[in-house]
Design a protein around this motif. Sequence first.
Motif, PDB file in Angstrom:
ATOM      1  N   THR A  50      -5.060   8.019   9.609  1.00 53.49           N
ATOM      2  CA  THR A  50      -6.355   7.879   8.945  1.00 53.49           C
ATOM      3  C   THR A  50      -6.163   7.580   7.465  1.00 53.49           C
ATOM      4  O   THR A  50      -6.823   6.692   6.897  1.00 53.49           O
ATOM      5  CB  THR A  50      -7.199   9.161   9.106  1.00 53.49           C
ATOM      6  OG1 THR A  50      -7.441   9.393  10.490  1.00 53.49           O
ATOM      7  CG2 THR A  50      -8.532   9.034   8.381  1.00 53.49           C
ATOM      8  N   ALA A  51      -5.240   8.295   6.830  1.00 55.55           N
ATOM      9  CA  ALA A  51      -4.979   8.081   5.411  1.00 55.55           C
ATOM     10  C   ALA A  51      -4.521   6.649   5.143  1.00 55.55           C
ATOM     11  O   ALA A  51      -4.999   5.988   4.206  1.00 55.55           O
ATOM     12  CB  ALA A  51      -3.924   9.081   4.925  1.00 55.55           C
ATOM     13  N   PHE A  52      -3.613   6.154   5.971  1.00 54.81           N
ATOM     14  CA  PHE A  52      -3.091   4.806   5.778  1.00 54.81           C
ATOM     15  C   PHE A  52      -4.149   3.753   6.089  1.00 54.81           C
ATOM     16  O   PHE A  52      -4.281   2.757   5.375  1.00 54.81           O
ATOM     17  CB  PHE A  52      -1.847   4.609   6.641  1.00 54.81           C
ATOM     18  CG  PHE A  52      -1.164   3.285   6.454  1.00 54.81           C
ATOM     19  CD1 PHE A  52      -1.122   2.664   5.219  1.00 54.81           C
ATOM     20  CD2 PHE A  52      -0.556   2.648   7.530  1.00 54.81           C
ATOM     21  CE1 PHE A  52      -0.483   1.438   5.048  1.00 54.81           C
ATOM     22  CE2 PHE A  52       0.078   1.431   7.378  1.00 54.81           C
ATOM     23  CZ  PHE A  52       0.108   0.818   6.140  1.00 54.81           C
ATOM     24  N   SER A  53      -4.929   3.977   7.130  1.00 57.71           N
ATOM     25  CA  SER A  53      -6.004   3.033   7.479  1.00 57.71           C
ATOM     26  C   SER A  53      -6.980   2.888   6.321  1.00 57.71           C
ATOM     27  O   SER A  53      -7.398   1.777   5.963  1.00 57.71           O
ATOM     28  CB  SER A  53      -6.756   3.518   8.725  1.00 57.71           C
ATOM     29  OG  SER A  53      -5.935   3.544   9.860  1.00 57.71           O
ATOM     30  N   ARG A  54      -7.369   4.024   5.746  1.00 57.90           N
ATOM     31  CA  ARG A  54      -8.323   3.995   4.633  1.00 57.90           C
ATOM     32  C   ARG A  54      -7.722   3.348   3.396  1.00 57.90           C
ATOM     33  O   ARG A  54      -8.418   2.648   2.641  1.00 57.90           O
ATOM     34  CB  ARG A  54      -8.811   5.407   4.335  1.00 57.90           C
ATOM     35  CG  ARG A  54      -9.691   5.983   5.428  1.00 57.90           C
ATOM     36  CD  ARG A  54      -9.960   7.457   5.222  1.00 57.90           C
ATOM     37  NE  ARG A  54     -10.769   7.704   4.050  1.00 57.90           N
ATOM     38  CZ  ARG A  54     -12.105   7.657   4.017  1.00 57.90           C
ATOM     39  NH1 ARG A  54     -12.765   7.346   5.124  1.00 57.90           N
ATOM     40  NH2 ARG A  54     -12.775   7.910   2.925  1.00 57.90           N
ATOM     41  N   ALA A  55      -6.443   3.556   3.169  1.00 54.54           N
ATOM     42  CA  ALA A  55      -5.795   2.910   2.024  1.00 54.54           C
ATOM     43  C   ALA A  55      -5.825   1.397   2.179  1.00 54.54           C
ATOM     44  O   ALA A  55      -6.140   0.669   1.228  1.00 54.54           O
ATOM     45  CB  ALA A  55      -4.359   3.403   1.890  1.00 54.54           C
ATOM     46  N   LEU A  56      -5.509   0.913   3.357  1.00 51.50           N
ATOM     47  CA  LEU A  56      -5.508  -0.527   3.595  1.00 51.50           C
ATOM     48  C   LEU A  56      -6.887  -1.137   3.368  1.00 51.50           C
ATOM     49  O   LEU A  56      -7.040  -2.119   2.629  1.00 51.50           O
ATOM     50  CB  LEU A  56      -5.068  -0.815   5.036  1.00 51.50           C
ATOM     51  CG  LEU A  56      -3.578  -0.714   5.352  1.00 51.50           C
ATOM     52  CD1 LEU A  56      -3.370  -0.672   6.858  1.00 51.50           C
ATOM     53  CD2 LEU A  56      -2.820  -1.892   4.760  1.00 51.50           C
ATOM     54  N   THR A  85       0.805  -1.220   0.000  1.00 52.54           N
ATOM     55  CA  THR A  85       0.000   0.000   0.000  1.00 52.54           C
ATOM     56  C   THR A  85       0.841   1.274   0.000  1.00 52.54           C
ATOM     57  O   THR A  85       0.293   2.375  -0.116  1.00 52.54           O
ATOM     58  CB  THR A  85      -0.925   0.029   1.224  1.00 52.54           C
ATOM     59  OG1 THR A  85      -0.127  -0.060   2.421  1.00 52.54           O
ATOM     60  CG2 THR A  85      -1.894  -1.138   1.197  1.00 52.54           C
ATOM     61  N   GLY A  86       2.135   1.146   0.146  1.00 48.45           N
ATOM     62  CA  GLY A  86       2.991   2.318   0.159  1.00 48.45           C
ATOM     63  C   GLY A  86       3.235   2.899   1.534  1.00 48.45           C
ATOM     64  O   GLY A  86       3.998   3.851   1.679  1.00 48.45           O
ATOM     65  N   GLY A  87       2.577   2.358   2.545  1.00 44.54           N
ATOM     66  CA  GLY A  87       2.834   2.770   3.911  1.00 44.54           C
ATOM     67  C   GLY A  87       2.257   4.122   4.275  1.00 44.54           C
ATOM     68  O   GLY A  87       1.392   4.668   3.587  1.00 44.54           O
TER      69      GLY A  87
END
Length: 233
Positions: A180-186, A169-171
């Motif tokens: 929040t941004a990373f959680s939503r990406a996952l 996901t790019g971390g």
Amino acid sequence: MTSSSPGETHRPTDPDVSVVVPAANERDYLRGTLASIRDLDTAYAYETIVVDGDSTDGTRSIAAEYDTRILEQEGTGIGAARHQGALAADGEWLAFVDADTVLRANYLTRLLGFVEAEGLAAASSRCRITGPLRAKLMEATINHVFPRLEYPILPGFNFFVRRAAYERTGGFPNVPNEDTAFSRALARDYGLPTGYCPTVLVESSGRRIADHGLTGTLWHYGRLDVGRVRSGY
């Protein structure tokens, strides 16, 4: 896996978990965090990486008292610090823990067992926010609202993720509200399963609420979330 007991330090060459701690002028809190990581009671091998954000208060010296790898942060922003630690990590799993967060001895064993049993790519757990009573609203939001969202938000101070999922996901992006941004990406963009472990508890500082009040804190995070959306996340 390498066995350990409370108080024993080690730096395995092939750890199961890498614990990444971003720290910028965290002299007042870092010892508690690193001592709790050192004292984890687990059969899993783990390493601890501290990413020092150009501290001037002795944070780096405190980190050196413990069995840690210390990195000098390149650039600015907590998202960048988390990502730099992840890139240097050797573990199959990455545990992001903030410098004012304290783990219980069973943290690693129970959380790793949970994500593997549930087939999750990432997880967080229950938390206790220390400090003023008004911090309990934030605590309740994290414990009872975030896990029930369609795409659960995993707070950056306690974010446990499989390395392969992180890389896919790019971390953490270096944007406001990076967790929040990373959680939503996952969960949303990549459809990876995430969740909360109900049997693990961490304690994190409510110092922002103590310093700025609940309204000021909510305003702060609201502005960050606007910045996240404007950044395309």
